[in-house]
Design an enzyme around this catalytic site. Structure first.
Site, PDB file in Angstrom:
ATOM      1  N   LYS A  66      45.157  32.959  34.568  1.00 19.14           N
ATOM      2  CA  LYS A  66      43.838  32.345  34.489  1.00 19.14           C
ATOM      3  C   LYS A  66      43.257  32.329  35.893  1.00 19.14           C
ATOM      4  CE  LYS A  66      41.063  28.274  34.273  1.00 19.14           C
ATOM      5  NZ  LYS A  66      40.028  29.053  34.975  1.00 19.14           N
ATOM      6  N   CYS A  74      43.886  28.902  52.783  1.00 18.82           N
ATOM      7  CA  CYS A  74      44.833  27.800  52.894  1.00 18.82           C
ATOM      8  C   CYS A  74      45.536  27.794  54.240  1.00 18.82           C
ATOM      9  CB  CYS A  74      45.833  27.847  51.749  1.00 18.82           C
ATOM     10  SG  CYS A  74      46.668  29.430  51.563  1.00 18.82           S
ATOM     11  N   GLU A  86      51.575  26.714  45.440  1.00 16.78           N
ATOM     12  CA  GLU A  86      51.060  27.075  46.770  1.00 16.78           C
ATOM     13  C   GLU A  86      49.726  26.373  46.903  1.00 16.78           C
ATOM     14  OE1 GLU A  86      49.006  28.041  49.565  1.00 16.78           O
ATOM     15  OE2 GLU A  86      48.579  29.910  48.497  1.00 16.78           O
ATOM     16  N   LEU A  87      49.703  25.318  47.714  1.00 17.69           N
ATOM     17  CA  LEU A  87      48.546  24.422  47.751  1.00 17.69           C
ATOM     18  C   LEU A  87      47.813  24.546  49.084  1.00 17.69           C
ATOM     19  CD1 LEU A  87      50.396  21.436  46.037  1.00 17.69           C
ATOM     20  CD2 LEU A  87      49.261  23.406  44.996  1.00 17.69           C
TER      21      LEU A  87
END
Length: 399
Positions: free
Chosen positions: A97, A205, A171-172
């Site tokens: 998605k 990030c 993975e932020l």
């Protein structure tokens, strides 16, 4: 991908505003990732022979099955390649998605697999809403979930997956410290500082977000850094001559503007920028904020865009303490002519990755991931292909 660089790069720029040169670079990097796992997966997943105290044993890698990837809107092919390539080579299939605002790129990437002859269903692009994500996570056919996104979304996805005891990788965000020691080469450091801050208009990030500079050279660094950021040229990201692109969405611009206003309300000072550029599109001025104290919300938050937070420190010990005083732990950077000192400082930084005399970067053969609120698990390198495989132990011929 290499034959169709321009064809694939154009929708990246059209859908999220990335500079066209950066979009082309992303296509090339994504192709490299696919190549890397095609060439190395067999070696990474080779059966491992053990030497138990009795009998014989080995570890065999077997796939989980169907995986679900939830991906963001800032790196439209790279994010997909680093999820799909290792997991397909491990024998899994992937369902993805992607952010709803970049459908052309998501559809184009799925078509690449079909054009290359991949079996139907090996890679599936799910055109679904956020509300439908839980239905996919709940489906018993889905065996693992990989998310790249924000902390709040991660909490929700991890909790939902946990109800079904399904493995996740996260993975932020990050709040990477760009640390400049007293002996750093200023010209080279500033050049890298601009790149580290402004790559993908700061929507990365691992973009440098907190610039922590030793007092001895703080003024000189700040003057050069300010001048370099101010010289960036905003304009149509399709035009090669322009060096400042818009943000990916108006909502992203509004979020940054609100963060800046709240930082100012708590005593921070805007040295450069801080406003919209008067032209069509969600263009924000390159911004430098100073005088940020621990009680300021800017001290803790991630600024996902062209906003640099500047801090002065007395020495490398203060630099390390400040770098570690963060809820995030993704990447970090140390600039110094003394590489031995740089390694020593790097060893004290609590992050998943640290680079010396180079911005935090991604490469096929380097593990990518963080700790704390930056998530868990690793992507890329030999580690990335191991996340969603079963390490099955087989033993026999015991006495």
């Amino acid at each position: 991908m290499r034959k169709c660089v321009d064809e694939l790069a154009s929708p990246v720029t059209l859908e999220m505003g990335k500079l066209i040169a950066e979009a082309r670079g992303e296509v090339a990097l994504s192709a490299d990732i696919l190549d890397y796992y095609a060439k190395n997966a067999e070696r990474f997943l080779a059966t491992e022979t053990l030497q138990p105290s009795s009998g014989e044993a080995e570890i065999v890698s077997t796939p989980f099955g169907a995986l679900f990837g939830i991906q963001p809107r800032n790196f439209l092919y790279y994010q997909l390649a680093r999820f799909a390539a290792p997991n397909l080579m491990a024998g899994n299939v992937v369902m993805v998605k992607y952010a709803g605002c970049v459908p052309q790129c998501a559809i184009a990437f799925e078509k690449l697999w079909l054009d290359a002859g991949a079996p139907a269903g090996a890679y599936t692009n799910l055109l679904i809403s956020h509300d439908q994500v839980n239905q996919v996570i709940d489906d018993p056919r889905i065996k693992g979930i990989a998310l790249t996104g924000g902390v709040d979304v991660a909490r929700s996805v991890a909790a939902r997956a946990g109800q079904h005891v399904k493995k996740t990788t996260m993975e932020l965000g990050g709040n990477d410290a760009f640390m400049v020691l007293a002996d750093a080469d200023l010209d080279e450091t500033v050049e890298w500082a601009v790149w580290a801050k402004m790559n993908n208009t700061g929507q990365c990030c691992v973009a440098a977000k907190r610039f922590i500079v030793v007092e001895e050279i703080a003024d000189a660094f700040l003057a050069k850094f300010q001048a370099a950021l101010a010289a960036l040229k905003p304009g149509d990201p399709m035009e090669k001559a322009n060096t400042l692109a818009p943000l990916s969405a108006e909502a992203a611009f509004i979020t940054l503007l609100d963060q800046i206003k709240r930082a100012i309300a708590k005593g921070a000072k805007v040295l450069l920028g801080g406003n919209r550029i008067d032209r069509p599109g969600s263009f924000m001025q390159p911004t430098i904020i100073t005088n940020i104290k621990p009680g300021n919300p800017a001290y803790r938050e991630e600024f996902f865009g062209p906003v640099a937070l500047f801090f002065r420190v007395k020495n490398e010990d203060e630099a390390v303490a400040l770098a570690n005083d963060s809820d995030f732990g993704l990447g970090g950077l140390v600039f110094t002519k003394n590489v031995a000192l740089g390694k020593q400082v790097a060893s004290r930084i609590d992050t998943g990755m640290v680079f010396i005399n180079h911005p935090t970067w991604t490469a096929c053969d380097l593990p990518f991931g963080g700790i704390k609120n930056s998530g868990y698990g690793r992507e890329l390198s030999s580690l990335g292909i191991q996340e969603f495989v079963n390490k099955k132990a087989g033993a026999h011929q015991f006495d």
